[in-house]
Design a protein around this motif. Structure first.
Motif, PDB file in Angstrom:
ATOM      1  N   SER A  75       0.764  -1.236   0.047  1.00  0.00           N
ATOM      2  CA  SER A  75       0.077  -0.185   0.149  1.00  0.00           C
ATOM      3  C   SER A  75       0.874   1.137   0.017  1.00  0.00           C
ATOM      4  CB  SER A  75      -0.903  -0.025   1.158  1.00  0.00           C
ATOM      5  OG  SER A  75      -0.177   0.047   2.509  1.00  0.00           O
ATOM      6  N   MET A  76       1.892   1.121   0.609  1.00  0.00           N
ATOM      7  CA  MET A  76       2.927   2.264   0.585  1.00  0.00           C
ATOM      8  C   MET A  76       3.530   2.600  -0.653  1.00  0.00           C
ATOM      9  SD  MET A  76       2.971   4.356   3.291  1.00  0.00           S
ATOM     10  CE  MET A  76       4.403   5.205   2.704  1.00  0.00           C
ATOM     11  N   LYS A  77       3.908   1.477  -1.393  1.00  0.00           N
ATOM     12  CA  LYS A  77       4.302   1.486  -2.739  1.00  0.00           C
ATOM     13  C   LYS A  77       3.210   2.256  -3.518  1.00  0.00           C
ATOM     14  CE  LYS A  77       7.331  -2.404  -2.579  1.00  0.00           C
ATOM     15  NZ  LYS A  77       7.823  -3.813  -2.769  1.00  0.00           N
ATOM     16  N   LYS A  78       2.049   1.879  -3.354  1.00  0.00           N
ATOM     17  CA  LYS A  78       1.027   2.783  -4.391  1.00  0.00           C
ATOM     18  C   LYS A  78       1.105   4.087  -4.047  1.00  0.00           C
ATOM     19  CE  LYS A  78      -1.891  -1.654  -4.969  1.00  0.00           C
ATOM     20  NZ  LYS A  78      -3.107  -2.223  -4.838  1.00  0.00           N
ATOM     21  N   LEU A  79       1.209   4.334  -2.738  1.00  0.00           N
ATOM     22  CA  LEU A  79       0.935   5.814  -2.222  1.00  0.00           C
ATOM     23  C   LEU A  79       2.364   6.610  -2.768  1.00  0.00           C
ATOM     24  CD1 LEU A  79      -0.431   7.907  -0.648  1.00  0.00           C
ATOM     25  CD2 LEU A  79       1.070   7.225   1.354  1.00  0.00           C
ATOM     26  N   ILE A  80       3.452   5.959  -2.621  1.00  0.00           N
ATOM     27  CA  ILE A  80       4.569   6.662  -3.200  1.00  0.00           C
ATOM     28  C   ILE A  80       4.404   6.827  -4.502  1.00  0.00           C
ATOM     29  CG2 ILE A  80       7.175   6.185  -3.537  1.00  0.00           C
ATOM     30  CD1 ILE A  80       7.291   4.592  -0.720  1.00  0.00           C
ATOM     31  N   LYS A  81       4.045   5.962  -5.522  1.00  0.00           N
ATOM     32  CA  LYS A  81       3.719   6.219  -6.950  1.00  0.00           C
ATOM     33  C   LYS A  81       2.847   7.433  -7.028  1.00  0.00           C
ATOM     34  CE  LYS A  81       4.660   1.582  -8.470  1.00  0.00           C
ATOM     35  NZ  LYS A  81       4.067   0.305  -9.150  1.00  0.00           N
ATOM     36  N   PHE A 170      13.426  10.095   3.980  1.00  0.00           N
ATOM     37  CA  PHE A 170      14.696  10.333   4.809  1.00  0.00           C
ATOM     38  C   PHE A 170      15.812   9.197   4.924  1.00  0.00           C
ATOM     39  CE2 PHE A 170      17.098  10.475   8.805  1.00  0.00           C
ATOM     40  CZ  PHE A 170      17.826  11.539   8.471  1.00  0.00           C
ATOM     41  N   TYR A 171      15.034   8.009   4.960  1.00  0.00           N
ATOM     42  CA  TYR A 171      15.944   6.725   4.816  1.00  0.00           C
ATOM     43  C   TYR A 171      16.874   6.769   3.526  1.00  0.00           C
ATOM     44  CZ  TYR A 171      16.887   1.717   4.504  1.00  0.00           C
ATOM     45  OH  TYR A 171      17.613   0.531   4.637  1.00  0.00           O
ATOM     46  N   PHE A 172      16.285   7.122   2.699  1.00  0.00           N
ATOM     47  CA  PHE A 172      17.018   7.001   1.222  1.00  0.00           C
ATOM     48  C   PHE A 172      17.995   8.142   1.306  1.00  0.00           C
ATOM     49  CE2 PHE A 172      13.599   4.118   0.060  1.00  0.00           C
ATOM     50  CZ  PHE A 172      13.928   3.221  -0.409  1.00  0.00           C
ATOM     51  N   HIS A 173      17.595   9.355   1.696  1.00  0.00           N
ATOM     52  CA  HIS A 173      18.287  10.523   1.708  1.00  0.00           C
ATOM     53  C   HIS A 173      19.727  10.157   2.244  1.00  0.00           C
ATOM     54  CE1 HIS A 173      19.546  14.847   1.685  1.00  0.00           C
ATOM     55  NE2 HIS A 173      19.709  14.699   3.137  1.00  0.00           N
ATOM     56  N   PHE A 174      19.454   9.767   3.700  1.00  0.00           N
ATOM     57  CA  PHE A 174      20.475   9.600   4.551  1.00  0.00           C
ATOM     58  C   PHE A 174      21.246   8.487   4.271  1.00  0.00           C
ATOM     59  CE2 PHE A 174      21.841   7.541   8.783  1.00  0.00           C
ATOM     60  CZ  PHE A 174      22.436   8.852   9.212  1.00  0.00           C
ATOM     61  N   LEU A 175      20.897   7.538   3.641  1.00  0.00           N
ATOM     62  CA  LEU A 175      21.682   6.552   3.077  1.00  0.00           C
ATOM     63  C   LEU A 175      22.600   6.986   1.677  1.00  0.00           C
ATOM     64  CD1 LEU A 175      19.557   3.265   3.005  1.00  0.00           C
ATOM     65  CD2 LEU A 175      21.439   4.180   4.853  1.00  0.00           C
ATOM     66  N   GLY A 176      22.099   7.939   1.056  1.00  0.00           N
ATOM     67  CA  GLY A 176      22.632   8.587   0.025  1.00  0.00           C
ATOM     68  C   GLY A 176      23.764   9.211   0.413  1.00  0.00           C
ATOM     69  N   GLN A 224      16.427  21.716   2.413  1.00  0.00           N
ATOM     70  CA  GLN A 224      16.193  21.389   1.375  1.00  0.00           C
ATOM     71  C   GLN A 224      14.880  20.400   0.944  1.00  0.00           C
ATOM     72  OE1 GLN A 224      19.191  17.708   0.472  1.00  0.00           O
ATOM     73  NE2 GLN A 224      19.835  18.791   2.143  1.00  0.00           N
ATOM     74  N   LEU A 225      14.872  20.334  -0.055  1.00  0.00           N
ATOM     75  CA  LEU A 225      13.535  19.505  -0.534  1.00  0.00           C
ATOM     76  C   LEU A 225      14.293  17.884  -0.673  1.00  0.00           C
ATOM     77  CD1 LEU A 225      11.423  21.447  -2.791  1.00  0.00           C
ATOM     78  CD2 LEU A 225      11.093  21.175  -0.461  1.00  0.00           C
ATOM     79  N   ILE A 226      13.423  16.874  -0.433  1.00  0.00           N
ATOM     80  CA  ILE A 226      13.822  15.475  -0.533  1.00  0.00           C
ATOM     81  C   ILE A 226      13.127  15.007  -1.564  1.00  0.00           C
ATOM     82  CG2 ILE A 226      14.229  13.324   0.561  1.00  0.00           C
ATOM     83  CD1 ILE A 226      14.766  14.671   2.944  1.00  0.00           C
ATOM     84  N   ASP A 227      13.459  14.248  -2.817  1.00  0.00           N
ATOM     85  CA  ASP A 227      12.666  13.919  -3.684  1.00  0.00           C
ATOM     86  C   ASP A 227      12.864  12.441  -3.594  1.00  0.00           C
ATOM     87  OD1 ASP A 227      11.417  13.433  -6.142  1.00  0.00           O
ATOM     88  OD2 ASP A 227      13.125  13.642  -7.365  1.00  0.00           O
ATOM     89  N   LEU A 228      11.722  11.856  -3.368  1.00  0.00           N
ATOM     90  CA  LEU A 228      11.581  10.150  -2.953  1.00  0.00           C
ATOM     91  C   LEU A 228      11.481   9.465  -4.456  1.00  0.00           C
ATOM     92  CD1 LEU A 228      11.392   7.766  -1.259  1.00  0.00           C
ATOM     93  CD2 LEU A 228       8.956   8.346  -1.021  1.00  0.00           C
TER      94      LEU A 228
END
Length: 228
Positions: A75-81, A170-176, A224-228
């Motif tokens: 459901s979260m994957k659908k929301l992210i899209k 934020f998870y993907f931003h931090f790992l980046g 900054q803005l974070i682009d998921l």
């Protein structure tokens, strides 16, 4: 349990924390930025009820989320899209922690706690993630950075899944930026649904000691803005 005072920000070794209640190490002291920094550096965090002296904890086991172990539900994957939100970093720290305090009214985010973390934010150590929908703040989270570790403190949602969306972004931003560990402190349903798990305090300490002095690029924390 150890009694702290306002004149010394040092903590006893976390191995001396009580078994019951799990992880209680010390009481007292203030909530100054210096003490807060000292606590997170040793794997200790504050949590207490209104009208109590500050209580300081280092539980065993410890809840963490490791790189590559994030779980995103269908459901979260659908929301992210659908991309329903705009996500920002460090653009509204005060508003986020105040919103978290309202969400948890009657618990530990009392005015002196908020003042301590706001001071940490001004020093570039505490950070917030904001979720916006049509220019309205509808969710977010805040926490503390220690080297290559992010210690999550609290989150809130004013619309469904906003706080999860903030965390995933934020998870993907931090790992980046080569972040290495998310400290979730105590496992709950919300963090477990995102992939957090429990490890021993000893293992957590080993990770903490390895990563706490390895700073990531400061650009990670620029507003900054974070682009998921």
């Amino acid at each position: 349990m150890f009694k702290l005072d306002d004149d010394n920000v040092q903590f006893p070794p976390i191995e001396l924390a009580m078994r019951e209640p799990n992880g209680l190490l010390a009481m007292g002291g203030d909530l100054s930025p210096e003490r807060l920094k000292a606590s997170y550096y040793q794997g200790i965090f504050p949590w207490f009820s209104p009208n109590e002296l500050p209580l300081w904890w280092s539980p065993d086991p410890r809840a963490v989320l490791l790189p590559n172990e994030l779980h995103i539900s269908r459901s979260m994957k659908k929301l992210i899209k659908q991309r329903p939100f705009t996500i920002s970093l460090n653009k509204a720290f005060d508003e986020v922690i105040d919103a978290c305090a309202i969400r948890t009214e009657g618990t530990w985010i009392v005015p002196e706690v908020r003042a301590g973390y706001k001071a940490l934010h001004r020093q570039g150590i505490a950070h917030s993630v904001e979720v916006w929908q049509q220019d309205k703040l509808v969710g977010g989270l805040y926490g503390v950075n220690v080297g290559s570790i992010f210690c999550g403190e609290s989150m809130f949602s004013r619309t469904s899944n906003a706080s999860k969306y903030a965390f995933i972004s934020f998870y993907f931003h931090f790992l980046g930026y080569n972040g290495q560990l998310f400290d979730c402190q105590v496992l709950n349903h919300h963090t477990a649904s995102l992939g957090a798990k429990e490890i021993s305090r000893k293992n957590f300490s080993q990770m903490l000691y390895h990563w706490r002095d390895k700073q990531i690029n400061s650009a990670c924390w620029s507003p900054q803005l974070i682009d998921l």
